[in-house]
Write an enzyme that holds these catalytic residues in place. Structure first.
Site, PDB file in Angstrom:
ATOM      1  N   GLY A 189     -26.792  51.471  61.106  1.00  0.00           N
ATOM      2  CA  GLY A 189     -27.292  50.160  60.296  1.00  0.00           C
ATOM      3  C   GLY A 189     -28.257  49.190  61.185  1.00  0.00           C
TER       4      GLY A 189
ATOM      5  N   SER B 262     -28.056  55.827  61.521  1.00  0.00           N
ATOM      6  CA  SER B 262     -29.480  55.624  61.245  1.00  0.00           C
ATOM      7  C   SER B 262     -30.363  56.941  61.523  1.00  0.00           C
ATOM      8  CB  SER B 262     -30.237  54.663  62.352  1.00  0.00           C
ATOM      9  OG  SER B 262     -29.531  53.406  62.319  1.00  0.00           O
TER      10      SER B 262
ATOM     11  N   ASN C  30     -23.875  58.771  52.770  1.00  0.00           N
ATOM     12  CA  ASN C  30     -22.881  57.431  52.460  1.00  0.00           C
ATOM     13  C   ASN C  30     -23.711  56.611  51.877  1.00  0.00           C
ATOM     14  OD1 ASN C  30     -20.814  55.718  52.650  1.00  0.00           O
ATOM     15  ND2 ASN C  30     -20.786  55.674  54.625  1.00  0.00           N
ATOM     16  N   TRP C  31     -23.133  56.221  50.471  1.00  0.00           N
ATOM     17  CA  TRP C  31     -23.991  55.026  49.658  1.00  0.00           C
ATOM     18  C   TRP C  31     -23.369  53.747  50.296  1.00  0.00           C
ATOM     19  CZ3 TRP C  31     -24.486  56.943  44.030  1.00  0.00           C
ATOM     20  CH2 TRP C  31     -25.480  58.270  43.993  1.00  0.00           C
ATOM     21  N   LYS C  32     -22.216  53.773  50.710  1.00  0.00           N
ATOM     22  CA  LYS C  32     -21.468  52.634  51.188  1.00  0.00           C
ATOM     23  C   LYS C  32     -21.431  51.833  49.722  1.00  0.00           C
ATOM     24  CE  LYS C  32     -23.074  52.877  55.749  1.00  0.00           C
ATOM     25  NZ  LYS C  32     -23.225  52.127  56.989  1.00  0.00           N
TER      26      LYS C  32
ATOM     27  N   GLU D 191     -16.708  51.136  59.640  1.00  0.00           N
ATOM     28  CA  GLU D 191     -16.651  49.747  58.854  1.00  0.00           C
ATOM     29  C   GLU D 191     -15.104  49.627  58.168  1.00  0.00           C
ATOM     30  OE1 GLU D 191     -20.230  50.889  56.511  1.00  0.00           O
ATOM     31  OE2 GLU D 191     -21.405  50.540  57.995  1.00  0.00           O
TER      32      GLU D 191
ATOM     33  N   GLY E 254     -26.836  56.903  55.977  1.00  0.00           N
ATOM     34  CA  GLY E 254     -26.424  55.731  55.284  1.00  0.00           C
ATOM     35  C   GLY E 254     -27.953  55.548  54.350  1.00  0.00           C
TER      36      GLY E 254
ATOM     37  N   GLU F 237     -20.410  58.945  64.665  1.00  0.00           N
ATOM     38  CA  GLU F 237     -21.292  57.738  64.322  1.00  0.00           C
ATOM     39  C   GLU F 237     -20.892  56.703  65.596  1.00  0.00           C
ATOM     40  OE1 GLU F 237     -22.421  57.873  59.885  1.00  0.00           O
ATOM     41  OE2 GLU F 237     -20.843  56.573  60.207  1.00  0.00           O
TER      42      GLU F 237
ATOM     43  N   HIS G 168     -14.396  55.656  58.674  1.00  0.00           N
ATOM     44  CA  HIS G 168     -15.741  54.962  59.044  1.00  0.00           C
ATOM     45  C   HIS G 168     -15.460  53.529  59.777  1.00  0.00           C
ATOM     46  CE1 HIS G 168     -19.683  53.279  58.541  1.00  0.00           C
ATOM     47  NE2 HIS G 168     -19.948  54.421  58.301  1.00  0.00           N
TER      48      HIS G 168
HETATM   49  C1  3PY Z   1     -25.394  55.048  58.804  1.00  0.00           C
HETATM   50  O1  3PY Z   1     -26.165  55.742  58.884  1.00  0.00           O
HETATM   51  O2  3PY Z   1     -25.721  53.734  59.025  1.00  0.00           O
HETATM   52  C2  3PY Z   1     -23.902  55.245  58.296  1.00  0.00           C
HETATM   53  O3  3PY Z   1     -23.287  54.399  58.735  1.00  0.00           O
HETATM   54  C3  3PY Z   1     -23.563  56.516  57.770  1.00  0.00           C
HETATM   55  O4  3PY Z   1     -22.125  56.620  57.459  1.00  0.00           O
END
Ligand code: 3PY
Length: 258
Positions: free
Chosen positions: A180, A220, A10-12, A104, A241, A174, A102
């Site tokens: 993050g 993470s 997930n590149w966000k 976020e 991420g 998650e 997600h």
């Molecule tokens: C992370 O690994 O920080 C994520 O939010 C992946 O979606």
């Protein structure tokens, strides 16, 4: 039937189309150099919408085994929905997976379980695979009600679904406190919830569906902890991420089985 592991990056909101080009080429090279076996682990990149066409061009030109998808989608088909992107737009670009729910998006865009469920429905109906995210905040974890909370999110999103359809989706657990922050849930923490998700699927939709549905861990995840996470019986891959923004780290994670 054995579940094929899925490593999803997930590149966000990171990387412009030039950087996307560089990353996908680098990833393809890393995977090729190590003779990556895509039947042992699917590799998926999930860039921002503006990079999807670039990723498609690279993947198609070299017939790479890498798959790509989107980070969100509209529940509407078309029309006056400024800023939104429809399932048919993503499908026509060759996306095969779409993420929804997600944390976020739940936090910054007030997305409810019902909306997340409606997005998943829309994606499945368009022939793509939904990756439905769930996860608890730190307060919930501290209160010890995290399993109940996560199952509540999933049950609300999938209310009224058939067992056959549930078997086609991917669920990504998650924990928000591990996103993050550099904090990772231990493999035991992650297994506790992923196992509870599978048990709830068995209760609600039957053992066959629970056995077929892939459950990922996210938060993470990195090269240093991927093997331990993937050794858990109910973890079928990861939603990654930061570590997915580097070709070597991401490729290393996709080779967890090596
Ligand atoms: C992370 O690994 O920080 C994520 O939010 C992946 O979606």
């Amino acid at each position: 039937m054995a579940r094929t592991p899925l490593m999803a990056g997930n590149w966000k909101m990171n990387l412009d189309h030039l950087e996307a080009n560089h990353l996908v080429q680098g990833l393809a090279m890393e995977l090729k150099d190590h003779n990556h076996d895509y039947s042992r682990c699917e590799v998926l990149v999930i860039p921002p919408f503006t990079d999807i066409r670039t990723v498609q061009t690279i993947v198609d030109a070299d017939e790479l085994g890498i798959k790509y998808g989107a980070q969100d989608v509209s529940i509407h088909d078309n029309g006056a929905y400024t800023g939104e992107i429809s399932t048919s737009m993503l499908d026509k670009l060759g996306c095969t997976y779409v993420v929804m729910g997600h944390s976020e998006r739940r936090e910054y865009h007030n997305e409810s379980d019902e909306l997340v469920g409606a997005k998943a429905r829309k994606v499945l109906d368009a022939g793509m695979t939904p990756i439905l995210c769930c996860g608890e905040a730190l307060e919930v974890r501290k209160a010890g009600t995290h399993v109940e909370f996560v199952l509540g999110q999933i049950r609300a999103a999938l209310a009224g679904w058939s067992a056959e359809d549930v078997a086609k989706i991917v669920i990504a657990y998650e924990p928000i406190w591990a996103i993050g922050t550099g904090e990772t849930a231990t493999a035991d923490d992650a297994q506790e919830v992923c196992g509870a998700i599978r048990a709830a699927l068995a209760e609600d939709f039957g053992a066959e569906t629970a056995e077929a549905t892939r459950v990922l861990y996210g938060g993470s995840a990195k090269p240093g902890n991927i093997k331990e996470l993937m050794a858990q019986p109910d973890i079928d891959g990861a939603l990654i991420g930061g570590a997915s923004l580097k070709a070597d780290s991401f490729a290393e994670m996709a080779r967890f089985y090596a």
